[in-house]
Design a protein around this motif. Structure first.
Motif, PDB file in Angstrom:
ATOM      1  N   MET A   1      14.617  55.499 -13.321  1.00  0.00           N
ATOM      2  CA  MET A   1      13.966  55.024 -14.538  1.00  0.00           C
ATOM      3  C   MET A   1      14.925  55.154 -15.711  1.00  0.00           C
ATOM      4  O   MET A   1      15.930  55.868 -15.647  1.00  0.00           O
ATOM      5  CB  MET A   1      12.690  55.812 -14.816  1.00  0.00           C
ATOM      6  CG  MET A   1      12.923  57.283 -15.125  1.00  0.00           C
ATOM      7  SD  MET A   1      11.408  58.144 -15.582  1.00  0.00           S
ATOM      8  CE  MET A   1      11.041  57.371 -17.158  1.00  0.00           C
ATOM      9  N   LEU A   2      14.613  54.451 -16.775  1.00  0.00           N
ATOM     10  CA  LEU A   2      15.448  54.506 -17.962  1.00  0.00           C
ATOM     11  C   LEU A   2      15.140  55.773 -18.742  1.00  0.00           C
ATOM     12  O   LEU A   2      13.987  56.047 -19.083  1.00  0.00           O
ATOM     13  CB  LEU A   2      15.190  53.275 -18.838  1.00  0.00           C
ATOM     14  CG  LEU A   2      16.110  53.140 -20.059  1.00  0.00           C
ATOM     15  CD1 LEU A   2      17.519  52.766 -19.615  1.00  0.00           C
ATOM     16  CD2 LEU A   2      15.565  52.087 -21.031  1.00  0.00           C
ATOM     17  N   VAL A   3      16.186  56.555 -19.034  1.00  0.00           N
ATOM     18  CA  VAL A   3      15.991  57.797 -19.782  1.00  0.00           C
ATOM     19  C   VAL A   3      16.541  57.713 -21.209  1.00  0.00           C
ATOM     20  O   VAL A   3      16.170  58.528 -22.056  1.00  0.00           O
ATOM     21  CB  VAL A   3      16.621  58.996 -19.047  1.00  0.00           C
ATOM     22  CG1 VAL A   3      15.916  59.239 -17.716  1.00  0.00           C
ATOM     23  CG2 VAL A   3      18.118  58.800 -18.828  1.00  0.00           C
ATOM     24  N   ALA A   4      17.415  56.766 -21.477  1.00  0.00           N
ATOM     25  CA  ALA A   4      17.974  56.617 -22.823  1.00  0.00           C
ATOM     26  C   ALA A   4      18.693  55.283 -22.919  1.00  0.00           C
ATOM     27  O   ALA A   4      19.105  54.701 -21.913  1.00  0.00           O
ATOM     28  CB  ALA A   4      18.941  57.760 -23.153  1.00  0.00           C
ATOM     29  N   ALA A   5      18.854  54.824 -24.153  1.00  0.00           N
ATOM     30  CA  ALA A   5      19.602  53.591 -24.392  1.00  0.00           C
ATOM     31  C   ALA A   5      20.254  53.655 -25.762  1.00  0.00           C
ATOM     32  O   ALA A   5      19.712  54.271 -26.691  1.00  0.00           O
ATOM     33  CB  ALA A   5      18.686  52.365 -24.307  1.00  0.00           C
ATOM     34  N   ALA A   6      21.400  53.041 -25.870  1.00  0.00           N
ATOM     35  CA  ALA A   6      22.069  52.857 -27.156  1.00  0.00           C
ATOM     36  C   ALA A   6      22.281  51.369 -27.345  1.00  0.00           C
ATOM     37  O   ALA A   6      22.702  50.671 -26.417  1.00  0.00           O
ATOM     38  CB  ALA A   6      23.404  53.596 -27.190  1.00  0.00           C
ATOM     39  N   VAL A   7      21.982  50.879 -28.522  1.00  0.00           N
ATOM     40  CA  VAL A   7      22.205  49.480 -28.876  1.00  0.00           C
ATOM     41  C   VAL A   7      23.334  49.442 -29.893  1.00  0.00           C
ATOM     42  O   VAL A   7      23.268  50.130 -30.921  1.00  0.00           O
ATOM     43  CB  VAL A   7      20.932  48.848 -29.473  1.00  0.00           C
ATOM     44  CG1 VAL A   7      21.207  47.415 -29.912  1.00  0.00           C
ATOM     45  CG2 VAL A   7      19.791  48.900 -28.472  1.00  0.00           C
ATOM     46  N   CYS A   8      24.369  48.679 -29.609  1.00  0.00           N
ATOM     47  CA  CYS A   8      25.531  48.587 -30.504  1.00  0.00           C
ATOM     48  C   CYS A   8      25.924  47.126 -30.697  1.00  0.00           C
ATOM     49  O   CYS A   8      25.686  46.294 -29.815  1.00  0.00           O
ATOM     50  CB  CYS A   8      26.729  49.352 -29.922  1.00  0.00           C
ATOM     51  SG  CYS A   8      26.494  51.150 -29.837  1.00  0.00           S
ATOM     52  N   PRO A   9      26.536  46.804 -31.829  1.00  0.00           N
ATOM     53  CA  PRO A   9      27.050  45.443 -32.013  1.00  0.00           C
ATOM     54  C   PRO A   9      28.271  45.212 -31.133  1.00  0.00           C
ATOM     55  O   PRO A   9      28.923  46.166 -30.695  1.00  0.00           O
ATOM     56  CB  PRO A   9      27.418  45.402 -33.500  1.00  0.00           C
ATOM     57  CG  PRO A   9      27.690  46.830 -33.860  1.00  0.00           C
ATOM     58  CD  PRO A   9      26.778  47.657 -32.999  1.00  0.00           C
ATOM     59  N   ALA A  10      28.568  43.957 -30.870  1.00  0.00           N
ATOM     60  CA  ALA A  10      29.623  43.628 -29.911  1.00  0.00           C
ATOM     61  C   ALA A  10      30.813  42.881 -30.481  1.00  0.00           C
ATOM     62  O   ALA A  10      31.585  42.301 -29.711  1.00  0.00           O
ATOM     63  CB  ALA A  10      29.020  42.810 -28.764  1.00  0.00           C
ATOM     64  N   PRO A  11      31.053  42.866 -31.793  1.00  0.00           N
ATOM     65  CA  PRO A  11      32.212  42.103 -32.276  1.00  0.00           C
ATOM     66  C   PRO A  11      33.522  42.810 -31.943  1.00  0.00           C
ATOM     67  O   PRO A  11      33.636  44.031 -32.128  1.00  0.00           O
ATOM     68  CB  PRO A  11      31.992  42.062 -33.792  1.00  0.00           C
ATOM     69  CG  PRO A  11      31.279  43.338 -34.087  1.00  0.00           C
ATOM     70  CD  PRO A  11      30.347  43.521 -32.915  1.00  0.00           C
ATOM     71  N   PRO A  12      34.536  42.106 -31.470  1.00  0.00           N
ATOM     72  CA  PRO A  12      35.846  42.739 -31.275  1.00  0.00           C
ATOM     73  C   PRO A  12      36.394  43.378 -32.548  1.00  0.00           C
ATOM     74  O   PRO A  12      37.270  44.253 -32.478  1.00  0.00           O
ATOM     75  CB  PRO A  12      36.720  41.581 -30.792  1.00  0.00           C
ATOM     76  CG  PRO A  12      35.759  40.659 -30.106  1.00  0.00           C
ATOM     77  CD  PRO A  12      34.508  40.728 -30.940  1.00  0.00           C
ATOM     78  N   LEU A  13      35.870  42.993 -33.709  1.00  0.00           N
ATOM     79  CA  LEU A  13      36.301  43.598 -34.965  1.00  0.00           C
ATOM     80  C   LEU A  13      35.989  45.092 -35.022  1.00  0.00           C
ATOM     81  O   LEU A  13      36.536  45.802 -35.875  1.00  0.00           O
ATOM     82  CB  LEU A  13      35.631  42.896 -36.153  1.00  0.00           C
ATOM     83  CG  LEU A  13      36.157  41.508 -36.504  1.00  0.00           C
ATOM     84  CD1 LEU A  13      35.293  40.874 -37.580  1.00  0.00           C
ATOM     85  CD2 LEU A  13      37.598  41.563 -36.959  1.00  0.00           C
ATOM     86  N   LEU A  14      35.123  45.577 -34.140  1.00  0.00           N
ATOM     87  CA  LEU A  14      34.899  47.022 -34.071  1.00  0.00           C
ATOM     88  C   LEU A  14      36.175  47.761 -33.684  1.00  0.00           C
ATOM     89  O   LEU A  14      36.355  48.925 -34.030  1.00  0.00           O
ATOM     90  CB  LEU A  14      33.791  47.355 -33.061  1.00  0.00           C
ATOM     91  CG  LEU A  14      32.348  47.378 -33.543  1.00  0.00           C
ATOM     92  CD1 LEU A  14      31.432  47.772 -32.395  1.00  0.00           C
ATOM     93  CD2 LEU A  14      32.171  48.328 -34.719  1.00  0.00           C
ATOM     94  N   VAL A  15      37.043  47.086 -32.951  1.00  0.00           N
ATOM     95  CA  VAL A  15      38.311  47.679 -32.531  1.00  0.00           C
ATOM     96  C   VAL A  15      39.274  47.593 -33.710  1.00  0.00           C
ATOM     97  O   VAL A  15      39.607  46.499 -34.154  1.00  0.00           O
ATOM     98  CB  VAL A  15      38.883  46.933 -31.312  1.00  0.00           C
ATOM     99  CG1 VAL A  15      40.200  47.552 -30.864  1.00  0.00           C
ATOM    100  CG2 VAL A  15      37.869  46.927 -30.172  1.00  0.00           C
ATOM    101  N   PRO A  16      39.730  48.728 -34.261  1.00  0.00           N
ATOM    102  CA  PRO A  16      40.563  48.692 -35.475  1.00  0.00           C
ATOM    103  C   PRO A  16      41.805  47.824 -35.341  1.00  0.00           C
ATOM    104  O   PRO A  16      42.205  47.166 -36.307  1.00  0.00           O
ATOM    105  CB  PRO A  16      40.927  50.164 -35.688  1.00  0.00           C
ATOM    106  CG  PRO A  16      39.787  50.921 -35.085  1.00  0.00           C
ATOM    107  CD  PRO A  16      39.389  50.108 -33.886  1.00  0.00           C
ATOM    108  N   GLU A  17      42.419  47.800 -34.158  1.00  0.00           N
ATOM    109  CA  GLU A  17      43.615  46.978 -33.988  1.00  0.00           C
ATOM    110  C   GLU A  17      43.309  45.501 -34.160  1.00  0.00           C
ATOM    111  O   GLU A  17      44.162  44.732 -34.617  1.00  0.00           O
ATOM    112  CB  GLU A  17      44.242  47.223 -32.616  1.00  0.00           C
ATOM    113  CG  GLU A  17      44.821  48.610 -32.432  1.00  0.00           C
ATOM    114  CD  GLU A  17      43.793  49.608 -31.938  1.00  0.00           C
ATOM    115  OE1 GLU A  17      44.199  50.685 -31.478  1.00  0.00           O
ATOM    116  OE2 GLU A  17      42.573  49.317 -32.016  1.00  0.00           O
ATOM    117  N   VAL A  18      42.098  45.088 -33.788  1.00  0.00           N
ATOM    118  CA  VAL A  18      41.702  43.691 -33.970  1.00  0.00           C
ATOM    119  C   VAL A  18      41.391  43.415 -35.433  1.00  0.00           C
ATOM    120  O   VAL A  18      41.791  42.387 -35.990  1.00  0.00           O
ATOM    121  CB  VAL A  18      40.482  43.359 -33.087  1.00  0.00           C
ATOM    122  CG1 VAL A  18      39.991  41.935 -33.367  1.00  0.00           C
ATOM    123  CG2 VAL A  18      40.830  43.509 -31.610  1.00  0.00           C
TER     124      VAL A  18
END
Length: 239
Positions: free
Chosen positions: A1-18
Motif C-alpha cells: 500500500m502507499l505509505v507516503a508521496a512527494a509531489v515535485c515540479p519537473a522542469p530541468p531548470l531545477l538543476v542549477p547547471e541547466v
C-alpha cells in the motif's frame, strides 16, 4: 500500500547547471523538494517509485517502467550532466526528462532509504488508466512511496511557454488545493482535455498518485506553490 508521496515540479531548470545564472530563482522550490523527500524517507518504504510524464508522440519509446540503475541526463539542455535512478545495472533506455529531474533530486538528497524504480506515463493517458496504474503501484509491495514529478499549467502569463490562458490560474488553484489536502477525488476529476490545452504536464502523474492513494488515509501539506516562469510549480508531501 502507499505509505507516503512527494509531489515535485519537473522542469530541468531545477538543476542549477541547466538554470545557470538563474539558478537562485528556484532555491525555494529545491528546498521544498528536499523537505518532501525527507517525509518519504521517514515513512520507511520498501520501494520508491518515481512517476513522471512524457510526450505521447515524441517520446513513445520512453513510456513504461524503468528499473533501478536506469540513467538519464540533460545533454539536450546544453549540460554535460548525467543521473542514475538509484544503484543497479544500467537499463536499456534513457530516462525521460521528468524522471531524470526526479533522479537528480534523489541524488541531491543522497537517497538511500529504499530501492528506486521509475514509471513514465504518456501525458495524454486517460484518467481511468492513470488511476489503474496507481492502484497497481500501490499493490506491488507492502510499503510503497511515490515521488511524483509534474508541473501545472504552462499558460499562466504572457511570457509563459504556452502564452496566457485565462483558465490557467483557476486550474492551478484547484490542482494546488487538491495536492495540498491529499484530495484524491479532486485529482481524479481533473479534465485531461483542459489540462492538455493548458499544457499541464502534471495531470497524468497526479492522477496516478490519486489511484495509488485510494483508501490509504494519507494527509497532505502544500510546501511550495509559485509560477516563476509562467508555469505552475507545486511541492507537496503526503503521509
Amino acid at each position: 500500500m502507499l505509505v507516503a508521496a512527494a509531489v515535485c515540479p519537473a522542469p530541468p531548470l531545477l538543476v542549477p547547471e541547466v538554470a545557470a545564472g538563474a539558478a537562485a530563482e528556484l532555491d525555494g522550490a529545491r528546498t521544498a523538494c528536499s523537505d518532501a523527500l525527507a517525509v518519504l524517507a521517514a515513512s520507511r518504504p520498501d520501494v520508491l517509485v518515481v512517476v513522471g510524464s512524457c510526450d505521447a508522440d515524441a517520446d513513445a519509446d520512453h513510456q513504461g517502467p524503468y528499473p533501478q540503475g536506469s540513467r538519464g541526463g540533460f545533454h539536450g539542455f546544453g549540460v554535460d550532466a548525467e543521473v542514475r535512478l538509484g544503484d543497479g545495472e544500467e537499463g536499456p533506455r534513457l530516462l525521460p526528462a521528468s524522471l531524470a529531474v526526479g533522479a537528480w533530486l534523489l541524488d541531491r538528497a543522497r537517497w538511500g532509504a529504499a530501492p528506486v524504480e521509475g514509471l513514465a506515463v504518456a501525458d495524454s493517458l486517460e484518467a481511468a488508466r492513470c488511476l489503474e496504474a496507481g492502484r497497481e503501484l500501490a499493490a506491488a509491495d507492502e510499503r510503497v512511496a511515490l515521488l511524483v514529478m509534474g508541473d501545472g499549467s504552462a499558460c499562466r502569463t504572457l511570457k509563459a511557454p504556452g502564452y496566457l490562458d485565462e483558465r490557467a490560474a483557476a486550474f492551478d488553484t484547484a490542482a494546488g488545493r487538491a495536492l495540498g489536502s491529499a484530495d484524491t477525488d479532486a485529482l481524479a476529476a481533473l479534465d485531461p482535455v483542459l489540462a492538455a490545452e493548458l499544457q499541464a504536464a502534471g495531470r497524468a502523474p497526479w492522477q496516478v498518485l490519486a489511484g495509488a492513494a485510494e483508501g490509504a488515509g494519507l494527509g497532505g501539506r502544500l510546501l511550495y506553490e509559485d509560477a516563476p516562469y509562467g508555469v505552475g510549480y507545486f511541492v507537496a508531501a503526503w503521509s
